[in-house]
Design a protein around this motif. Sequence first.
Motif, PDB file in Angstrom:
ATOM      1  N   LEU A  51       0.654  -1.235  -0.144  1.00  0.00           N
ATOM      2  CA  LEU A  51      -0.065  -0.021  -0.103  1.00  0.00           C
ATOM      3  C   LEU A  51       0.739   1.403   0.139  1.00  0.00           C
ATOM      4  O   LEU A  51       0.551   2.248   0.491  1.00  0.00           O
ATOM      5  CB  LEU A  51      -1.044   0.061   1.375  1.00  0.00           C
ATOM      6  N   ASP A 109       2.818   4.611  -1.966  1.00  0.00           N
ATOM      7  CA  ASP A 109       2.326   5.358  -3.245  1.00  0.00           C
ATOM      8  C   ASP A 109       3.018   4.612  -4.639  1.00  0.00           C
ATOM      9  O   ASP A 109       2.384   4.724  -5.587  1.00  0.00           O
ATOM     10  CB  ASP A 109       3.201   6.550  -3.116  1.00  0.00           C
ATOM     11  N   ALA A 126       0.016   2.406  -5.673  1.00  0.00           N
ATOM     12  CA  ALA A 126      -1.310   2.495  -5.240  1.00  0.00           C
ATOM     13  C   ALA A 126      -2.216   2.570  -6.651  1.00  0.00           C
ATOM     14  O   ALA A 126      -3.426   2.226  -6.751  1.00  0.00           O
ATOM     15  CB  ALA A 126      -1.312   4.161  -5.068  1.00  0.00           C
ATOM     16  N   ASP A 127      -1.396   2.813  -7.766  1.00  0.00           N
ATOM     17  CA  ASP A 127      -2.204   2.632  -8.979  1.00  0.00           C
ATOM     18  C   ASP A 127      -2.425   1.467  -9.588  1.00  0.00           C
ATOM     19  O   ASP A 127      -3.172   1.110 -10.724  1.00  0.00           O
ATOM     20  CB  ASP A 127      -1.627   3.515 -10.242  1.00  0.00           C
ATOM     21  N   TRP A 175      -6.749   9.062  -5.179  1.00  0.00           N
ATOM     22  CA  TRP A 175      -6.724   7.686  -5.149  1.00  0.00           C
ATOM     23  C   TRP A 175      -5.406   7.423  -4.426  1.00  0.00           C
ATOM     24  O   TRP A 175      -5.380   6.416  -3.223  1.00  0.00           O
ATOM     25  CB  TRP A 175      -6.776   7.151  -6.524  1.00  0.00           C
ATOM     26  N   LYS A 176      -4.394   7.850  -4.629  1.00  0.00           N
ATOM     27  CA  LYS A 176      -3.248   7.629  -3.942  1.00  0.00           C
ATOM     28  C   LYS A 176      -3.329   8.136  -2.592  1.00  0.00           C
ATOM     29  O   LYS A 176      -2.699   7.371  -1.553  1.00  0.00           O
ATOM     30  CB  LYS A 176      -2.052   8.450  -4.300  1.00  0.00           C
ATOM     31  N   ILE A 193      -5.384   5.249  -0.572  1.00  0.00           N
ATOM     32  CA  ILE A 193      -4.430   4.283  -0.483  1.00  0.00           C
ATOM     33  C   ILE A 193      -3.577   4.519   0.985  1.00  0.00           C
ATOM     34  O   ILE A 193      -3.328   3.730   1.818  1.00  0.00           O
ATOM     35  CB  ILE A 193      -4.154   3.616  -1.536  1.00  0.00           C
ATOM     36  N   ALA A 194      -2.896   5.785   0.920  1.00  0.00           N
ATOM     37  CA  ALA A 194      -2.123   5.947   2.022  1.00  0.00           C
ATOM     38  C   ALA A 194      -3.154   5.967   3.184  1.00  0.00           C
ATOM     39  O   ALA A 194      -2.314   5.607   4.317  1.00  0.00           O
ATOM     40  CB  ALA A 194      -1.608   7.514   1.844  1.00  0.00           C
ATOM     41  N   ARG A 231      -3.296   2.464   4.252  1.00  0.00           N
ATOM     42  CA  ARG A 231      -1.933   1.959   4.751  1.00  0.00           C
ATOM     43  C   ARG A 231      -1.695   2.181   6.131  1.00  0.00           C
ATOM     44  O   ARG A 231      -1.052   1.590   6.849  1.00  0.00           O
ATOM     45  CB  ARG A 231      -0.852   2.615   3.693  1.00  0.00           C
TER      46      ARG A 231
END
Length: 215
Positions: free
Chosen positions: A162, A164, A167-168, A194-195, A198-199, A202
């Motif tokens: 998870l 950066d 992330a995609d 989105w990044k 996801i962070a 994480r």
Amino acid sequence: MDARQILVALIDGGPKEVPAKGINETVAITQHAEVMQVRPWRDRDWHDQHGKAGSLVNDIEEAVSWSGPAVIILFTLGLSDSWLQEDDFTAAAMTPDRVKRYPLDPDPEGQRGIFQEYDLTFDNIDCDFVPYLRECLRKASTNAEGIAWLGFEGSFHYDNLLTDEVADSIYGYCIPDGAPVAIWDDEILKSDRWKHEIAEVRAVLERDFPMPQGD
């Protein structure tokens, strides 16, 4: 030989189930991406707009079907070592043609939790995947007592969960007590928004499944 070439060599002739022992080498190729508890930053309307029910499109379709049939890779990290059964993946009027399960070694650095992988194969990709995958993510998260996520081949490594950088390559997740999310817009997967989301996930991973403290 790069990771994709190694992967092609490994799956030549069709995917094979791999025992937990010695799977670290395969994990580095078949890879995961991760997600967890606490509510991540997100706007439900935004997800509904960009994660529309519909057929796989553009680069996402290529990513899941580059080797032939569509292979949806679903990972879990949780407290439970129980497995979903093949029938559990019948949902939203869809059933995968094949389901394979892979027990994964514990994190060699000591990340707590049980890692599992499910490969869901569909010979026909002209389907409405998003509602189906949301339901699968919800079931998997509940069964694992942790998180479930969808990742492209090559998106997982224990040192890179998870982050950066991957992330995609993460296109869906579900956390305990949270709504499952699936995104099929390749541009959204590459977005800063989105990044950031996801962070946030994480951060939940690090909170709920922390690395052991050194002496």
